[in-house]
Write a protein that holds these residues in place. Structure first.
Motif, mmCIF file in Angstrom:
data_model
loop_
_atom_site.group_PDB
_atom_site.id
_atom_site.type_symbol
_atom_site.label_atom_id
_atom_site.label_comp_id
_atom_site.label_asym_id
_atom_site.label_seq_id
_atom_site.Cartn_x
_atom_site.Cartn_y
_atom_site.Cartn_z
ATOM 1 N N TYR A 1 -3.170 -1.860 -5.530
ATOM 2 C CA TYR A 1 -2.778 -0.855 -4.548
ATOM 3 C C TYR A 1 -2.090 0.113 -4.783
ATOM 4 O O TYR A 1 -0.932 0.082 -5.396
ATOM 5 C CB TYR A 1 -2.213 -1.622 -3.090
ATOM 6 C CG TYR A 1 -2.705 -2.461 -2.208
ATOM 7 C CD1 TYR A 1 -3.686 -2.034 -1.325
ATOM 8 C CD2 TYR A 1 -3.027 -3.642 -2.231
ATOM 9 C CE1 TYR A 1 -4.590 -2.338 -0.244
ATOM 10 C CE2 TYR A 1 -3.802 -4.497 -1.548
ATOM 11 C CZ TYR A 1 -4.490 -3.912 -0.800
ATOM 12 O OH TYR A 1 -5.427 -4.598 0.298
ATOM 13 N N ASN B 1 0.337 3.164 -5.306
ATOM 14 C CA ASN B 1 1.791 3.464 -4.516
ATOM 15 C C ASN B 1 2.710 4.207 -5.275
ATOM 16 O O ASN B 1 3.184 3.871 -6.288
ATOM 17 C CB ASN B 1 2.433 1.825 -4.384
ATOM 18 C CG ASN B 1 3.429 2.017 -3.303
ATOM 19 O OD1 ASN B 1 4.414 2.789 -3.344
ATOM 20 N ND2 ASN B 1 3.388 1.199 -2.425
ATOM 21 N N PRO C 1 0.839 -1.162 -0.253
ATOM 22 C CA PRO C 1 -0.079 -0.107 -0.070
ATOM 23 C C PRO C 1 0.740 1.170 0.043
ATOM 24 O O PRO C 1 2.262 1.170 0.066
ATOM 25 C CB PRO C 1 -0.731 -0.071 1.260
ATOM 26 C CG PRO C 1 0.014 -0.989 2.246
ATOM 27 C CD PRO C 1 0.884 -1.764 1.442
#
Length: 372
Positions: free
Chosen positions: A169, A171, A134
């Protein structure tokens, strides 16, 4: 100089005035600014290889009542990501990097949180948010540094929350890392690579990659929060490849023209056509985003390379937003319609870029109107 500017911009103005698709649009956009009590924004509309409309609304400096125009500089935030992944695409086309290689092959000191991640993660995973790691954004936002190497050293402390390629996710660190990879391969800074590979050939002469450069430029927007409260510029510093570009809608129009025309600008190849096709194709599923009874023509939520892919009223839409202190942006285009829109705003987390883009697409394509 004034005569030269008139000659350069007259064709665009004439085209805009004669284009029936734009009738009444300006009134709608002025209404948006007032309805949401925003400070300012600029917009450009691209059709094929032409800019058919470009204008500023509101103020770049609310206190001094200095108006926004189509050359006003704004921070574009994460709209920077498509630029950074494009450097990887250019290097891949030159045979200098393979998407399926490990980023550790190019950044020797890089280590992820565990040995499995070190062995599995590829460059392609960085480009499409597939690492399972994340954001960990507080790690850079509250502890900024101009040293990209320092930021690289922090990655090994970032725990994953999913296996690689299992879930989307977002990032920022992985886009910073792409910038570092381009630096190691070219022996030039990310900033130099962006200027030489993209800004210079597109003649994006007002665009830059740092707040320092922006502050030394004329006609820049000040960022604002709610109620026209001024906010300081945020120096993204070493995290630049994830979101530090500052640009105008006139400059960003050239960037969108390149994408709409499969990597070419004025018949010169800026980006490899094969890369453009990959970048705007679904590389990762962001969410199911299935159609509903209420919104049957809104569906799809995927990620390419530095671009998001969705459907807008049944049209395939490529887009990316950008948010950084005091600024919001959206760049988008519909590849099958050859239409693109860029909206840059100097309001924090503003809804304006999305609303204005939607209003424009509804009108230009004569879609069912929504009272946005």
């Amino acid at each position: 100089m004034k005569k030269l500017l008139i000659i350069l911009f007259f064709p665009m103005i004439f085209y805009a005035q004669s284009d029936k698709r734009l009738k009444g649009l300006e009134t709608k956009l002025e209404k948006v600014l007032k309805s949401f009590d925003q400070t300012g924004f600029a917009v450009s509309i691209i059709d094929g290889d032409q800019v058919i409309y470009s204008k500023g609304f509101g103020y770049r400096d609310y206190e001094k009542k200095l108006k926004v125009d189509s050359n006003t500089l704004f921070a574009i935030g994460s709209c920077t990501k498509a630029f950074t992944s494009s450097l990887i695409g250019i290097l891949n086309n030159k045979g200098k990097i393979e998407y399926d290689n490990s980023p550790i092959d190019y950044v020797k000191e890089l280590r992820f949180n565990n040995s499995q991640l070190n062995e599995i993660i590829t460059v392609k995973d960085l480009m499409s948010h597939k690492t399972g790691i994340p954001r960990h954004d507080l790690s850079w936002y509250f502890f900024p540094t101009f040293s990209k190497d320092s930021l690289v050293s922090r990655i090994k402390y970032h725990s994953p929350v999913s296996t690689v390629r299992n879930k989307f996710y977002y990032n920022n660190f992985m886009f910073m890392l792409q910038g570092v990879i381009s630096e190691r391969i070219t022996k030039k800074s990310w900033e130099e690579n962006i200027k030489e590979s993209i800004f210079d050939p597109l003649k994006m002469d007002r665009s830059n990659t740092s707040i320092k450069e922006m502050e030394n430029t004329e006609n820049i927007a000040i960022g604002y929060t709610e109620n026209h409260m001024k906010t300081d510029y945020y120096k993204i510093a070493g995290m630049g490849p994830a979101g530090s570009i500052n640009s105008s809608v006139n400059d960003m129009s050239k960037w969108l023209i390149t994408w709409i025309n499969k990597g070419k600008y004025k018949d010169e190849e800026i980006l490899p056509e094969a890369y453009v096709q990959e970048a705007i194709s679904s590389q990762n599923i962001m969410s199911p985003n299935v159609p509903t009874i209420e919104n049957s023509d809104f569906y799809l939520a995927n990620y390419g390379f530095g671009w998001m892919i969705t459907s807008y009223k049944g049209n395939y839409k490529v887009h990316h937003g950008g948010n950084i202190d005091g600024f919001s942006a959206v760049t988008s285009f519909l590849p099958t319609e050859n239409i693109g829109v860029v909206v840059l705003s100097n309001n924090n987390r503003s809804i304006i870029p999305v609303l204005v883009s939607n209003i424009i697409y509804d009108q230009i394509l004569e879609l069912d109107k929504t009272d946005w």
